[in-house]
Design an enzyme around this catalytic site. Structure first.
Site, short mmCIF file in Angstrom:
data_model
loop_
_atom_site.label_atom_id
_atom_site.label_comp_id
_atom_site.label_asym_id
_atom_site.label_seq_id
_atom_site.Cartn_x
_atom_site.Cartn_y
_atom_site.Cartn_z
N ASN A 173 0.81 -1.24 0.00
CA ASN A 173 0.00 0.00 0.00
C ASN A 173 0.84 1.28 0.00
O ASN A 173 0.39 2.30 -0.51
CB ASN A 173 -1.03 -0.02 1.13
CG ASN A 173 -0.41 -0.08 2.51
OD1 ASN A 173 0.74 -0.46 2.65
ND2 ASN A 173 -1.18 0.30 3.51
N ARG A 175 11.79 3.37 4.61
CA ARG A 175 11.77 3.57 6.06
C ARG A 175 12.47 2.41 6.79
O ARG A 175 13.17 2.62 7.77
CB ARG A 175 10.31 3.68 6.51
CG ARG A 175 10.10 4.36 7.82
CD ARG A 175 8.66 4.76 8.01
NE ARG A 175 7.80 3.64 8.33
CZ ARG A 175 6.49 3.75 8.55
NH1 ARG A 175 5.89 4.93 8.46
NH2 ARG A 175 5.76 2.72 8.84
N LYS A 217 12.11 -8.39 1.04
CA LYS A 217 11.10 -9.13 0.27
C LYS A 217 10.01 -8.15 -0.12
O LYS A 217 9.36 -7.56 0.74
CB LYS A 217 10.50 -10.27 1.11
CG LYS A 217 9.67 -11.22 0.27
CD LYS A 217 8.67 -12.00 1.07
CE LYS A 217 7.42 -11.22 1.37
NZ LYS A 217 6.67 -10.77 0.18
N ALA A 276 6.41 -6.78 -1.82
CA ALA A 276 5.03 -7.29 -1.91
C ALA A 276 4.82 -7.64 -3.39
O ALA A 276 5.21 -6.87 -4.27
CB ALA A 276 4.06 -6.22 -1.47
N LYS A 277 4.19 -8.78 -3.65
CA LYS A 277 4.13 -9.23 -5.05
C LYS A 277 3.27 -8.31 -5.93
O LYS A 277 3.41 -8.30 -7.14
CB LYS A 277 3.68 -10.69 -5.17
CG LYS A 277 2.26 -10.98 -4.76
CD LYS A 277 1.98 -12.47 -4.97
CE LYS A 277 0.54 -12.84 -4.71
NZ LYS A 277 0.05 -12.49 -3.37
N GLY A 292 2.82 -5.05 7.79
CA GLY A 292 1.71 -5.74 7.12
C GLY A 292 0.61 -6.01 8.12
O GLY A 292 0.50 -5.33 9.15
N SER A 293 -0.18 -7.03 7.83
CA SER A 293 -1.36 -7.28 8.66
C SER A 293 -0.98 -7.97 9.98
O SER A 293 0.04 -8.66 10.06
CB SER A 293 -2.34 -8.16 7.88
OG SER A 293 -1.70 -9.37 7.54
N GLU A 317 5.23 -3.60 12.41
CA GLU A 317 4.32 -2.48 12.13
C GLU A 317 3.07 -3.12 11.53
O GLU A 317 3.08 -3.53 10.37
CB GLU A 317 4.94 -1.52 11.11
CG GLU A 317 6.18 -0.80 11.60
CD GLU A 317 5.87 0.29 12.61
OE1 GLU A 317 4.69 0.67 12.75
OE2 GLU A 317 6.81 0.75 13.27
N LEU A 318 2.00 -3.20 12.33
CA LEU A 318 0.86 -4.02 11.91
C LEU A 318 -0.39 -3.18 11.63
O LEU A 318 -0.29 -1.99 11.39
CB LEU A 318 0.62 -5.11 12.96
CG LEU A 318 1.89 -5.93 13.29
CD1 LEU A 318 1.64 -6.93 14.40
CD2 LEU A 318 2.45 -6.62 12.06
N CYS A 347 -2.92 1.85 6.86
CA CYS A 347 -2.99 1.34 8.23
C CYS A 347 -3.46 2.42 9.19
O CYS A 347 -4.03 2.13 10.24
CB CYS A 347 -1.63 0.83 8.67
SG CYS A 347 -0.32 2.04 8.43
#
Ligand code: NAD
Length: 498
Positions: free
Chosen positions: A164, A172, A187, A189-190, A241-242, A263-264, A297
């Protein structure tokens, strides 16, 4: 997975070429299997990137581990100079970054440009911190020795970022890790691998040595992370991510006691009190809710209105929301882009059904837009009763939910009734109220009379199920540093004779 080959490809986006391979140990590598990259504004595939698996995770970790000793010993000034050079090269590619972000994430071009500026700001912030990392020196309590505290890089780090804010999250995290002297396996995000590729390509061109920065794309994140997280050479995982995926990574981290930063997700309650400047609150709510089509988020998840201003706020909020133009982010008049994938679009449609089923009144929008791509109307629901069922659901959608309360206490109770604790917002004209309410909100960050607050100088992060640790600010770089205590014995009676 077939072995990597040395014929990596390139994608062409808005007239620019971007490497599509995996960047490991200073070279781009191609793979037989690829991952399609889709433009959410058209629904069409426009590129493909190499697909790495468990084997590539370990190859990248080997490169990061081999380079670790060299990178941690670079003098701070040398590292800072390289950062400044890379920052200059990032700045020279700002249009390229914005074009790529709009193409693969769908966000409006102006938002992509804003994300670029903030990302470059974070990178510069870390560059400036490198030569200022401090230690302490003090007398041991009983005397006879000295207490020296210094910091050392944690070691090879695994960085996982979401789609996102594809550049902001990468810059960061990687900025902090590299500034601290850690080597990294990133890694992507695809959904947004090309932004990550452009970032790493820029660092490579600036002269970051082979093995210091490695980038892998994968279609199987679970297998990839299982492999790298089960290797004791990995010393740190930093994830954005989530919350469910964060929980999974924390469980994996437990096996080898890998240092985690998380960081969720968030459930940003947005409180507007009876004395607030309603026009300001409306303007900020529109940005806080509909920026990035609500896929943030820190987005306003529950808009909590004091009854005294609820009607006025609602009317004005609907009027401002109606002005938002939805469409392809390259159209300069567009302020709301597409939802990232068809799957997410279907999920957003499902939310509308859940809200209607739970007694919400649809005030505006509510439908998928009938055109190519994955577009959803900016949507507003009003709930006449406080609904606790959605307090722990991150909407991540261009759907605003309005609730009414009768007191500050009720607003606080409802705002805090969530497992999340990332960001909250309060609008009031009274300074004492602003401070008291901010202090009683159980969140890592509180915006007072503002709906956007990311800043390199500020510690970004959440409490409760929104995460562990902070990014940016004075402490962000210390997430990638460990304290070392050296007890230095001295004989205080000698040494002064000469
Ligand atoms: P996600 O958790 O599905 O994916 C995030 C990243 O994790 C992606 O790179 C994905 O490929 C990877 N991933 C997925 N499963 C994995 C696994 N088993 N092991 C390792 N990696 C795995 O989240 P998303 O949909 O990409 O992003 C949205 C989420 O990110 C939201 O919950 C949002 O609140 C959160 N977010 C948080 C912040 C913050 O700073 N707190 C910032 C942006 C987004």
């Amino acid at each position: 997975m077939a072995p990597l080959n040395n014929t990596p490809g390139t994608a062409h986006v808005a007239g620019r070429s971007i490497p599509t391979g995996l960047y490991i140990d200073g070279s781009w590598w191609g793979s037989e299997q690829t991952i399609p990259v889709t433009n959410p504004a058209t629904g069409e595939q426009f590129a493909e990137v190499s697909d790495g698996g468990a084997a590539e995770a370990l190859t990248a970790l080997t490169a990061a581990n081999n380079a670790s000793d060299m990178w941690r010993h670079w003098a701070p000034r040398m590292r800072a100079d390289l950062f400044h050079k890379a920052h200059g090269m990032l700045m020279a590619r700002k249009d390229e970054f914005a074009d790529v972000m709009t193409t693969e994430s769908g966000k409006p071009r102006s938002e992509a440009a804003g994300e670029f500026a903030l990302s470059a700001g974070f990178f510069l912030w870390y560059a400036e911190q490198i030569a200022h990392l401090h230690g302490t020196y003090q007398h041991g309590s009983p005397g006879g020795y000295r207490v020296i505290e210094t910091h050392q890089p944690v070691g090879p780090s695994f960085l996982v970022t979401p789609w996102n804010f594809p550049l902001l999250m990468a810059a960061r995290k990687a900025g902090a890790a590299l500034a601290a002297g850690c080597t990294v396996v990133m890694k992507s995000a695809k959904e947004t691998p090309l932004t990550a590729a452009l970032f790493v390509d820029t660092l490579a061109q600036a002269g970051f040595p082979a093995g210091v920065v490695n980038l892998v794309h994968t279609s199987n994140s679970a297998e990839f992370s299982q492999a790298i997280m089960s290797d004791s050479r990995l010393k740190k995982v930093s994830f954005t991510g989530s919350s469910p995926v964060g929980t999974q990574l924390l469980k994996q981290a437990a096996d080898y006691i890998i240092n985690p930063s998380m960081e969720l997700g968030g459930d940003g309650p947005f409180i507007v009190l009876d004395d607030a400047d309603v026009d300001l609150a409306v303007r900020e709510a529109v940005v806080c809710k509909f920026r990035n089509a609500g896929q943030a988020c820190v987005a306003a998840n529950r808009i909590i209105l004091h009854r005294a201003i609820a009607e006025e706020f609602t009317e004005k909020f609907i009027a401002e929301t109606k002005k938002l133009k939805v469409g392809d982010g390259f159209d300069p008049d567009v302020s709301v882009g597409p939802i990232i994938t068809k799957r997410q679009l279907d999920r957003v449609g499902g939310l509308v059904e859940s809200f209607s089923g739970a007694g919400g009144t649809l005030l505006h929008g509510g439908s998928v837009i009938d055109r190519e791509g994955f577009f959803f109307e900016p949507t507003i629901f009003r709930f006449d009763q406080l609904d606790h069922a959605f307090c722990n659901d991150e909407l991540f959608a261009p759907i605003a939910a309005l609730y009414t309360v009768d007191s500050v206490e009720e607003a606080l109770r409802y705002a805090n009734d969530t497992n999340y604790g990332l960001s909250a917002y309060v609008f009031t004209a009274d300074l004492s109220r602003a401070v008291t309410v901010s202090e009683r909100l159980d969140f890592g960050m509180v915006g007072v009379n503002r709906g956007i607050m990311a800043d390199p100088a500020a510690p970004f992060g959440g409490i409760k199920e929104s995460g562990l640790g902070r990014e940016g600010g004075h402490d962000g770089v210390y997430e990638f540093l460990e304290r070392k205590y050296i007890a230095l014995t001295i004989n205080e009676t000698v040494g002064l004779e000469g």
